[in-house]
Design a protein around this motif. Structure first.
Motif, PDB file in Angstrom:
ATOM      1  N   ILE A 129       0.879  -1.179   0.000  1.00 48.98           N
ATOM      2  CA  ILE A 129       0.000   0.000   0.000  1.00 48.98           C
ATOM      3  C   ILE A 129       0.908   1.217   0.000  1.00 48.98           C
ATOM      4  O   ILE A 129       1.899   1.266   0.740  1.00 48.98           O
ATOM      5  N   THR A 130       0.561   2.215  -0.820  1.00 47.94           N
ATOM      6  CA  THR A 130       1.312   3.474  -0.813  1.00 47.94           C
ATOM      7  C   THR A 130       0.589   4.475   0.070  1.00 47.94           C
ATOM      8  O   THR A 130      -0.603   4.753  -0.124  1.00 47.94           O
ATOM      9  N   ILE A 131       1.323   4.949   1.044  1.00 45.21           N
ATOM     10  CA  ILE A 131       0.759   5.994   1.926  1.00 45.21           C
ATOM     11  C   ILE A 131       1.468   7.315   1.609  1.00 45.21           C
ATOM     12  O   ILE A 131       2.573   7.331   1.069  1.00 45.21           O
ATOM     13  N   ALA A 132       0.815   8.420   1.955  1.00 45.37           N
ATOM     14  CA  ALA A 132       1.418   9.744   1.757  1.00 45.37           C
ATOM     15  C   ALA A 132       1.489  10.438   3.109  1.00 45.37           C
ATOM     16  O   ALA A 132       0.517  10.433   3.879  1.00 45.37           O
ATOM     17  N   THR A 133       2.641  11.038   3.422  1.00 46.95           N
ATOM     18  CA  THR A 133       2.813  11.705   4.714  1.00 46.95           C
ATOM     19  C   THR A 133       3.649  12.972   4.581  1.00 46.95           C
ATOM     20  O   THR A 133       4.509  13.065   3.704  1.00 46.95           O
ATOM     21  N   THR A 134       3.387  13.932   5.461  1.00 49.53           N
ATOM     22  CA  THR A 134       4.219  15.145   5.523  1.00 49.53           C
ATOM     23  C   THR A 134       5.274  15.016   6.614  1.00 49.53           C
ATOM     24  O   THR A 134       6.139  15.871   6.735  1.00 49.53           O
ATOM     25  N   ARG A 135       5.184  13.932   7.429  1.00 45.18           N
ATOM     26  CA  ARG A 135       6.112  13.765   8.557  1.00 45.18           C
ATOM     27  C   ARG A 135       6.695  12.348   8.573  1.00 45.18           C
ATOM     28  O   ARG A 135       6.298  11.497   9.385  1.00 45.18           O
ATOM     29  N   PRO A 136       7.678  12.093   7.695  1.00 49.50           N
ATOM     30  CA  PRO A 136       8.259  10.744   7.633  1.00 49.50           C
ATOM     31  C   PRO A 136       8.828  10.250   8.959  1.00 49.50           C
ATOM     32  O   PRO A 136       8.792   9.042   9.244  1.00 49.50           O
ATOM     33  N   GLU A 137       9.366  11.152   9.798  1.00 52.64           N
ATOM     34  CA  GLU A 137      10.005  10.725  11.047  1.00 52.64           C
ATOM     35  C   GLU A 137       9.039  10.037  11.998  1.00 52.64           C
ATOM     36  O   GLU A 137       9.434   9.224  12.835  1.00 52.64           O
ATOM     37  N   THR A 138       7.734  10.359  11.881  1.00 48.07           N
ATOM     38  CA  THR A 138       6.769   9.750  12.812  1.00 48.07           C
ATOM     39  C   THR A 138       6.375   8.336  12.400  1.00 48.07           C
ATOM     40  O   THR A 138       5.692   7.651  13.166  1.00 48.07           O
ATOM     41  N   MET A 139       6.786   7.884  11.196  1.00 47.42           N
ATOM     42  CA  MET A 139       6.413   6.528  10.772  1.00 47.42           C
ATOM     43  C   MET A 139       6.969   5.467  11.724  1.00 47.42           C
ATOM     44  O   MET A 139       6.423   4.365  11.839  1.00 47.42           O
ATOM     45  N   LEU A 140       8.030   5.843  12.447  1.00 47.74           N
ATOM     46  CA  LEU A 140       8.626   4.906  13.396  1.00 47.74           C
ATOM     47  C   LEU A 140       7.653   4.569  14.524  1.00 47.74           C
ATOM     48  O   LEU A 140       7.835   3.566  15.226  1.00 47.74           O
ATOM     49  N   GLY A 141       6.632   5.436  14.713  1.00 52.79           N
ATOM     50  CA  GLY A 141       5.619   5.193  15.744  1.00 52.79           C
ATOM     51  C   GLY A 141       4.280   4.764  15.166  1.00 52.79           C
ATOM     52  O   GLY A 141       3.272   4.749  15.877  1.00 52.79           O
ATOM     53  N   ASP A 142       4.237   4.392  13.873  1.00 57.59           N
ATOM     54  CA  ASP A 142       2.967   3.980  13.250  1.00 57.59           C
ATOM     55  C   ASP A 142       2.446   2.694  13.889  1.00 57.59           C
ATOM     56  O   ASP A 142       3.225   1.760  14.177  1.00 57.59           O
ATOM     57  N   THR A 143       1.127   2.647  14.079  1.00 53.91           N
ATOM     58  CA  THR A 143       0.520   1.415  14.601  1.00 53.91           C
ATOM     59  C   THR A 143      -0.611   0.906  13.717  1.00 53.91           C
ATOM     60  O   THR A 143      -1.267  -0.078  14.054  1.00 53.91           O
ATOM     61  N   ALA A 144      -0.858   1.593  12.575  1.00 53.36           N
ATOM     62  CA  ALA A 144      -1.869   1.129  11.616  1.00 53.36           C
ATOM     63  C   ALA A 144      -1.774   1.969  10.353  1.00 53.36           C
ATOM     64  O   ALA A 144      -1.114   3.023  10.328  1.00 53.36           O
ATOM     65  N   VAL A 145      -2.434   1.484   9.291  1.00 54.28           N
ATOM     66  CA  VAL A 145      -2.704   2.282   8.099  1.00 54.28           C
ATOM     67  C   VAL A 145      -4.213   2.282   7.921  1.00 54.28           C
ATOM     68  O   VAL A 145      -4.871   1.233   8.038  1.00 54.28           O
TER      69      VAL A 145
END
Length: 885
Positions: free
Chosen positions: A216-232
């Motif tokens: 899945i391709t996601i779009a974000t303005t804050r790549p650094e927070t992906m380290l704390g992702d818990t879902a899409v």
């Protein structure tokens, strides 16, 4: 009665009278206290921050409050204007910390108690400067009632409110996502976050499905927070992803398995329609996480650096980490594309740092139960906004309000009255420091107090009643008399911060609205329409203006041309115009005083046409000014005073009074003297709320009763005489004077030359006869004839002619001007006009000029052409008139 110096010295006058007013107790709310019939008027000053000094916005706000207070005082009302300063938690602590840093000292070096002492020292230093500035402006507040939002009485009120709300279940401590300022090192509320547009990027990352079937391709303005992702998350109706909901993804870089969830909050049109969910670092993701029971993984700390949960990126600054994450995703082949965008970024309203949403235990106020009565109070008209359009802004905010985070990680402020038991964990909320745990009876040394302080707006939200003694019964005499206050005067920029909070706290704790009216004014902009700020270097110190021009011109300038709710541009030309008005009043007053030194023996009053006209105009002015003040149309009230004073009194009546002042008839002289004093005194009363200093100085020099113009009776229009018929007659005569003056100017008649006047009039003839003394004096006429319209003596060929409402005016020019010389002069002017018109027509017919020149330059040239063409037509008309002669 005394003479006035030739020139007005505002330095001497302002200091002298302010000291006199203070010593005489004229500002006290106890004046008129012995009159049970006296109405009451009260207003609380929006407390300026103790961090600095007054700016032009403060000057305007306090001028408006002072105008209303002085007006009500003159109406005989018992008035209370409460002054004070705000402790301004974040702002003041930041200033003191910066000051200490210059000496190489931090607050931690000092410790909490010593640091707070340093802030108190700062407060004492700068508080005095603010008070001095308010006094220089002429603020007539009751200094005996002055308060500070962190004084002992306010602290008692704050603790009372906190404990009550806590016991009512309206204050709670919860772990929630908050706005954290890494620079100020504290939380700030939602409305303290300023959202500004920034150029940024939208990074498109590929998250692989764990079953290996794709990504899945996601779009974000804050790549650094992906380290704390818990879902899409995807929208449940998005057909692209419906088959994927319930599957899992492998989060790159940290190799954590996360679910694909469906939530209606997702915008199908934004980015790819699939969004990464980081509950610990985004308020919307936090809410979604609660709905789907997602874990909260904090990867950024309070210092805006990545923490241990960020793995190999720990210790990096958030923006340094952003670059590293993007590079790593690119290296893995998971960076699909980068899109340039412009998006809103939240910044701290105090320091401008970019806010970091963090999950943190904080204290909150439940807003829904408090907001409902505050909404109703405005909807039912109990509280009125002026202008009314601001009620919509207020209601829109309260109807969509979230719980209010009130705790701040600061040392300067009202410390939260909560203690924790180290033995049993009991939470103790009470006004006084507990001596033991009420649950397990652990001693005092086993209890520790909450480290946080309350949001500044928590204490200033109680301002209307905490400043009047609440909750101390022994000090509540002002509260019983003056609450609710009459009006709140404030800027449109703090409707949410302050106005709403005063309304809901007042309704909740006093069972009564805090004020009846909310008078909203705009901001002061520079001459180019920009907000004044340090970064633009366009700020203006009101004290510098007062020292150069005086307080009265500044005050008058700040309200003239000002309509409720609208911004005001500061222009030096307007300030100069206000100073010119001060000089005009001064010179007119000197004229009156010089001409009443030898006052005729009082006999009878014989009102002339001019007397009846000025008294009628005065009545209208008094009614208009009073009505506009009652509607908070302070700018319109000021304009009416200006127009009446400058135009009616100075330019017309004083000139019309001179023949009688210098004549031989004692009754005429006495009447003119009496009316001059009466009208000038009334002007001073009308003007006093706007220009307190010069009006006191002049009033004291005139014949008067009483100690000060501050407590002189406000004029009542209903009790004043009116002469509509006579006023209408003189108004027509004045139109004739204007027409004659225009002829003299157009025909270049020398000012010292006496003229002859001939009027052709029928019904207006009697009015001309009544006004003959004024017409002749004001037009420099030696002789004046009034003939019937068909009289054979009328000869238009030998005169300049004008027409005014049923009156033909003939001004014979023979002997007044050299016809040949005047004709030659006019012909030369026509030739000059022809030359300019030809030049401009050529320019505007030149396609090269039209295509290259800016639009405003082309428009300016067109205006010039129209002006020259109009002037040429006027010159040709005058030439034609001369040729007839």
């Amino acid at each position: 009665m005394s003479d006035l110096p030739k020139t007005y010295d505002h330095h001497e006058v302002e200091q002298k009278w302010y000291e006199y007013w203070e010593k005489g107790g004229f500002f006290s709310h106890k004046r008129n206290a012995d009159n049970p019939e006296a109405e009451r008027f009260s207003v609380v000053m929006p407390p300026p921050n103790v961090t600095g000094q007054l700016h032009l916005g403060h000057a305007m706000d306090n001028t408006m409050q002072d105008i209303l207070t002085r007006w009500h005082r003159m109406k005989g009302h018992q008035t209370l204007w409460v002054p004070g300063c705000d402790h301004a938690g974040i702002a003041t602590q930041a200033k003191v910390e910066a000051h200490l840093a210059e000496q190489g000292v931090s607050k931690y070096d000092l410790g909490r108690e010593a640091f707070v002492d340093k802030v108190w020292d700062w407060k004492h230093q700068y508080h005095g400067r603010i008070v001095k500035q308010l006094k220089m402006l002429g603020s007539s507040c009751d200094w005996d009632q002055e308060r500070f939002t962190l004084d002992e009485g306010c602290n008692e009120a704050v603790n009372e409110v906190f404990v009550r709300l806590y016991n009512e279940g309206l204050i709670y401590r919860g772990t929630y996502i908050i706005n954290w300022c890494p620079q100020c090192q504290t939380t700030i509320s939602d409305i303290e976050v300023e959202h500004n547009e920034h150029a940024g990027h939208l990074w498109h990352f590929r998250y692989p499905l764990t079953d290996g079937s794709g990504y899945i391709t996601i779009a974000t303005t804050r790549p650094e927070t992906m380290l704390g992702d818990t879902a899409v998350a995807v929208h449940p109706e998005d057909e692209r992803y419906q088959a994927l909901v319930g599957k899992t993804l492998m989060l790159p870089l940290v190799n954590r398995e996360i679910p694909i969830i469906a939530d209606a909050y997702v915008d199908k049109e934004y980015g790819t329609g699939a969004v990464k969910i980081t509950p610990a670092h985004d308020p919307n993701d936090f809410e979604m996480g609660l709905r789907h029971n997602l874990p909260q993984i904090t990867v950024i700390g309070k210092d805006a650096k990545m923490n241990e949960q960020a793995g190999e990126y720990a210790g990096m600054d958030r923006y340094e980490c952003r670059k590293a994450v993007v590079a790593a995703m690119d290296k893995l082949g998971l960076l699909e594309k980068i899109e340039d965008i412009s998006h809103a970024v939240g910044e701290c309203y105090r320091c401008g740092s970019i806010i970091e949403p963090l999950i943190s235990p904080q204290w909150f106020v439940k807003m829904e139960p408090l907001a409902k009565p505050a909404i109703e109070a405005v909807k039912n008209g109990d509280i009125r906004f002026v202008p009314a359009r601001f009620a919509k802004i207020y209601l829109g905010w309260l109807e969509n309000i979230r719980d209010w985070c009130i705790s701040r990680q600061l040392w300067w402020g009202h410390r939260i009255p909560v203690w924790y038991c180290d033995e049993c964990g009991e939470v103790i909320c009470q006004k006084q420091e507990p001596q033991e745990c009420p649950k397990c009876h652990a001693p005092h040394d086993k209890l520790h107090r909450d480290e946080d302080v309350l949001d500044t707006w928590f204490s200033s939200g109680l301002w209307p009643f905490e400043t009047m003694g609440w909750p101390d019964e022994a000090k509540m005499e002002p509260l019983r008399k003056f609450y609710p206050t009459s009006v709140l005067v404030t800027g449109r920029d703090i409707i949410f911060f302050w106005v709403a909070r005063m309304i809901f706290t007042g309704l909740h704790f006093m069972n009564e609205k805090p004020f009846s009216d909310v008078f909203i004014h705009g901001l002061i902009l520079d001459a180019q329409g920009r907000k004044m700020s340090k970064s633009l270097g366009n700020g203006i110190d009101p004290i510098e203006i007062i020292e150069k021009y005086g307080a009265d011109p500044l005050r008058f300038m700040l309200v003239t041309g000002n309509t409720p709710g609208n911004d005001l541009r500061f222009q030096m030309e307007r300030l100069e115009a206000s100073r010119n008005f001060v000089n005009k009043i001064w010179n007119a007053s000197r004229f009156v005083l010089m001409n009443i030194q030898e006052q005729a023996e009082p006999t009878e009053l014989r009102y002339s046409l001019a007397d009846k006209w000025i008294l009628s105009e005065l009545k209208q002015a008094v009614a208009g000014v009073s009505n506009n003040l009652a509607k908070y149309e302070l700018g319109e009230a000021a304009r009416q005073i200006y127009d009446f004073t400058w135009d009616c009194f100075c330019d017309w009546y004083i000139e019309m009074s001179k023949p009688r002042l210098y004549g031989d008839d004692p009754v005429e002289r006495y009447t003119a003297q009496t009316v001059l004093v009466e009208v000038l005194t009334c002007i001073l009363k009308l003007l006093h709320p706007f220009m307190p200093f010069i009006t006191e100085e002049i009033w004291q020099a005139l014949p008067h009763e009483g100690e000060s113009i501050m407590v002189a009776e406000w004029p009542k229009a209903k009790q004043m005489p009116e002469y509509p018929a006579e006023a209408a007659v003189l108004a027509l005569d004045m139109e004739a004077v204007r027409a004659i003056r225009n002829i003299r100017a157009e025909m270049n008649v020398p000012p010292g030359k006496k003229i002859e006047l001939i009027f052709a009039a029928d019904s207006a003839a009697e009015g001309l006869r009544q006004g003959e003394i004024y017409i002749k004096a004001l037009c420099g006429a030696e002789n004046m004839k009034i003939l019937p319209p068909a009289s054979p003596e009328l000869n238009a060929a030998q005169a300049a002619v004008a027409h005014v409402r049923g009156i033909d005016i003939y001004l014979p020019l023979k002997g007044l001007i050299d016809l040949d010389k005047e004709t030659a002069r006019l012909q030369k002017e026509v030739a000059n006009m022809d030359k300019e018109i030809k030049r401009l027509e050529g320019k505007l017919n030149n396609q090269g000029f039209l295509s290259k020149a800016p639009a405003d330059v082309v428009a300016g040239e067109k205006v010039k052409l129209a002006d020259y063409t109009e002037k040429k037509a006027s010159l040709l008309e005058r030439l034609a008139q001369l040729e007839k002669m």
